[in-house]
Design an enzyme around this catalytic site. Structure first.
Site, PDB file in Angstrom:
ATOM      1  N   MET A  22     -52.419  68.799  82.830  1.00  0.00           N
ATOM      2  CA  MET A  22     -52.626  67.162  82.913  1.00  0.00           C
ATOM      3  C   MET A  22     -51.749  66.554  81.756  1.00  0.00           C
ATOM      4  O   MET A  22     -52.038  65.387  81.098  1.00  0.00           O
ATOM      5  CB  MET A  22     -54.041  66.921  82.578  1.00  0.00           C
ATOM      6  CG  MET A  22     -54.822  67.312  83.763  1.00  0.00           C
ATOM      7  SD  MET A  22     -56.260  66.516  84.349  1.00  0.00           S
ATOM      8  CE  MET A  22     -57.156  66.615  82.766  1.00  0.00           C
ATOM      9  N   GLY A  23     -50.872  67.244  81.201  1.00  0.00           N
ATOM     10  CA  GLY A  23     -49.925  66.681  79.912  1.00  0.00           C
ATOM     11  C   GLY A  23     -50.904  67.016  78.644  1.00  0.00           C
ATOM     12  O   GLY A  23     -51.751  67.408  78.578  1.00  0.00           O
ATOM     13  N   ALA A  24     -50.267  66.031  77.576  1.00  0.00           N
ATOM     14  CA  ALA A  24     -50.941  66.299  76.406  1.00  0.00           C
ATOM     15  C   ALA A  24     -50.713  67.868  75.919  1.00  0.00           C
ATOM     16  O   ALA A  24     -51.784  68.143  75.247  1.00  0.00           O
ATOM     17  CB  ALA A  24     -52.386  65.684  76.258  1.00  0.00           C
ATOM     18  N   HIS A  26     -49.895  71.319  74.134  1.00  0.00           N
ATOM     19  CA  HIS A  26     -49.908  72.001  73.010  1.00  0.00           C
ATOM     20  C   HIS A  26     -49.617  73.412  73.093  1.00  0.00           C
ATOM     21  O   HIS A  26     -49.178  73.912  74.339  1.00  0.00           O
ATOM     22  CB  HIS A  26     -51.475  71.841  72.468  1.00  0.00           C
ATOM     23  CG  HIS A  26     -52.454  72.322  73.210  1.00  0.00           C
ATOM     24  ND1 HIS A  26     -52.544  73.550  73.863  1.00  0.00           N
ATOM     25  CD2 HIS A  26     -53.463  71.615  73.920  1.00  0.00           C
ATOM     26  CE1 HIS A  26     -53.850  73.526  74.743  1.00  0.00           C
ATOM     27  NE2 HIS A  26     -54.119  72.357  74.759  1.00  0.00           N
ATOM     28  N   GLY A  28     -51.164  76.126  73.508  1.00  0.00           N
ATOM     29  CA  GLY A  28     -52.082  76.646  74.515  1.00  0.00           C
ATOM     30  C   GLY A  28     -51.399  76.703  76.095  1.00  0.00           C
ATOM     31  O   GLY A  28     -50.994  77.581  76.610  1.00  0.00           O
ATOM     32  N   HIS A  29     -50.696  75.338  76.274  1.00  0.00           N
ATOM     33  CA  HIS A  29     -50.077  75.337  77.524  1.00  0.00           C
ATOM     34  C   HIS A  29     -48.558  75.888  77.332  1.00  0.00           C
ATOM     35  O   HIS A  29     -48.040  76.640  78.341  1.00  0.00           O
ATOM     36  CB  HIS A  29     -49.784  73.826  77.569  1.00  0.00           C
ATOM     37  CG  HIS A  29     -50.951  72.897  77.927  1.00  0.00           C
ATOM     38  ND1 HIS A  29     -51.293  71.983  76.909  1.00  0.00           N
ATOM     39  CD2 HIS A  29     -51.884  72.656  78.885  1.00  0.00           C
ATOM     40  CE1 HIS A  29     -52.404  71.375  77.547  1.00  0.00           C
ATOM     41  NE2 HIS A  29     -52.646  71.756  78.882  1.00  0.00           N
ATOM     42  N   GLN A 158     -63.265  77.026  85.069  1.00  0.00           N
ATOM     43  CA  GLN A 158     -62.424  76.387  86.222  1.00  0.00           C
ATOM     44  C   GLN A 158     -61.544  77.661  86.697  1.00  0.00           C
ATOM     45  O   GLN A 158     -61.255  77.499  88.024  1.00  0.00           O
ATOM     46  CB  GLN A 158     -61.606  75.629  85.346  1.00  0.00           C
ATOM     47  CG  GLN A 158     -60.119  74.986  85.940  1.00  0.00           C
ATOM     48  CD  GLN A 158     -59.338  74.068  85.290  1.00  0.00           C
ATOM     49  OE1 GLN A 158     -59.875  73.031  85.219  1.00  0.00           O
ATOM     50  NE2 GLN A 158     -58.409  74.287  84.926  1.00  0.00           N
ATOM     51  N   ARG A 192     -58.164  67.830  73.415  1.00  0.00           N
ATOM     52  CA  ARG A 192     -58.976  66.786  72.966  1.00  0.00           C
ATOM     53  C   ARG A 192     -59.186  67.017  71.386  1.00  0.00           C
ATOM     54  O   ARG A 192     -59.751  66.185  70.604  1.00  0.00           O
ATOM     55  CB  ARG A 192     -60.396  67.224  73.700  1.00  0.00           C
ATOM     56  CG  ARG A 192     -60.320  66.550  74.884  1.00  0.00           C
ATOM     57  CD  ARG A 192     -61.798  66.854  75.714  1.00  0.00           C
ATOM     58  NE  ARG A 192     -61.641  65.950  76.975  1.00  0.00           N
ATOM     59  CZ  ARG A 192     -61.307  66.540  78.160  1.00  0.00           C
ATOM     60  NH1 ARG A 192     -61.007  67.626  78.102  1.00  0.00           N
ATOM     61  NH2 ARG A 192     -61.562  65.622  79.165  1.00  0.00           N
TER      62      ARG A 192
HETATM   63  O1  PAF Z   1     -56.858  72.300  83.422  1.00  0.00           O
HETATM   64  C1  PAF Z   1     -56.259  71.256  83.528  1.00  0.00           C
HETATM   65  O2  PAF Z   1     -55.551  70.855  82.773  1.00  0.00           O
HETATM   66  C2  PAF Z   1     -56.662  70.564  84.916  1.00  0.00           C
HETATM   67  O3  PAF Z   1     -58.029  70.741  85.252  1.00  0.00           O
HETATM   68  C3  PAF Z   1     -55.882  70.907  85.947  1.00  0.00           C
HETATM   69  C4  PAF Z   1     -55.951  72.392  86.497  1.00  0.00           C
HETATM   70  C5  PAF Z   1     -54.420  70.715  85.741  1.00  0.00           C
HETATM   71  C6  PAF Z   1     -56.256  70.098  87.359  1.00  0.00           C
HETATM   72  O4  PAF Z   1     -56.174  68.716  87.029  1.00  0.00           O
END
Ligand code: PAF
Length: 280
Positions: A22-24, A26, A28-29, A158, A192
């Site tokens: 979802m962008g933002a 860091h 971790g991504h 998730q 966050r």
């Molecule tokens: O983990 C997230 O950033 C969101 O829940 C995802 C998997 C991109 C779905 O919008």
């Protein structure tokens, strides 16, 4: 690296390694994107066809049960694109809302797997959240048509729910977990964290200490109590502190992997984290 908004530009790119976000972004991504790039490069070096690493950036309204949380979700596209590039992405897909949810067209909300409906965890606190997550992930899979997708262990519930949905619906996408990346004091990286004040930021590391304290206890009940005591003592408002079966998220069963999971509020920020819980 190419940045695209139009779904037609994804044609011919199916079979890639997908990192939905979802962008933002860091580190971790960044770590998930680097994992995808390593996988791509190892396969290409072994003589396989070169697959694209596709990152999506889409703030999915349907998974926010609090409109204020959606409204304040940080939007940092330029910085995000720089991270994607530095980490080795080939394609960044930044769809418009109408591309994901075409007006007049129903985007199905899949029936939720059992793990999404467990008491005392996310579903009870964020009604509708996993419906929205499953809806968007399934839709993004339909648009991107990846062979594999990487999701962070930071959002353990998730990860479990998406893995179960993908298997239940036979979506043919391999789900790969990516490890949680932590700050120097153990705080899990999260979009966050930027909302924490300086003193809250210090307090927030209590979640990691709580997970470690749980790991030192011999039974799930004592592990849960140790987590609760630690975060309450640090001044956090606890939402849940649970030790569960790592795959079903039901009660811990002998001989199966278990996970300690915690969610707290600290001022205006909600923090979640988890770690393996040792079972012998
Ligand atoms: O983990 C997230 O950033 C969101 O829940 C995802 C998997 C991109 C779905 O919008």
């Amino acid at each position: 690296m190419v940045t695209i908004t139009d779904v037609t530009q994804l044609e011919g790119r199916e079979g890639g390694i997908f990192v939905p976000t979802m962008g933002a972004l860091h580190d971790g991504h960044g770590s998930l994107i680097r994992d995808a790039a390593r996988l791509r490069d190892a396969e290409t070096a072994a003589g396989g066809q070169r697959r694209d690493v596709v990152v999506s950036i889409f703030v999915n309204r349907t998974q926010f049960n609090d409109p204020a949380d959606y409204a304040r979700y940080p939007k940092t596209l330029d910085a995000d694109l720089a991270i994607c590039k530095a980490c080795g992405a080939d394609v960044v897909f930044v769809p418009e809302h109408e591309t994901v949810y075409p007006p007049g067209q129903m985007v199905a909300v899949p029936a939720l797997p059992a793990a999404a409906r467990l008491p005392r965890l996310e579903d009870a606190l964020r009604p509708g959240h996993f419906e929205g997550v499953c809806q968007v992930v399934r839709r993004l899979f339909e648009l991107v048509r990846p062979a594999r997708a990487i999701f962070g262990e930071k959002d353990w519930q998730q990860l479990v729910v998406i893995s179960a949905m993908t298997a239940d619906l036979g979506l043919g996408v391999e789900i790969i977990p990516g490890p949680t990346i932590r700050e120097f004091d153990g705080l899990a990286m999260s979009s966050r964290n930027r909302f924490l004040t300086a003193s809250e930021r210090v307090t927030a590391s209590a979640l990691w200490r709580a997970l470690r304290a749980a790991g030192a206890e011999a039974t799930p009940e004592r592990g849960e109590a140790a987590m609760a005591d630690l975060v309450r003592g640090a001044g956090l408002e606890i939402q849940y502190a649970a030790v569960r079966d790592a795959q079903t998220l039901g009660p811990v069963a002998a001989g199966r992997p278990a996970r300690a999971l915690i969610a707290c509020r600290l001022g205006a920020v909600r923090l979640i984290d988890n770690a393996p819980w040792p079972t012998d």
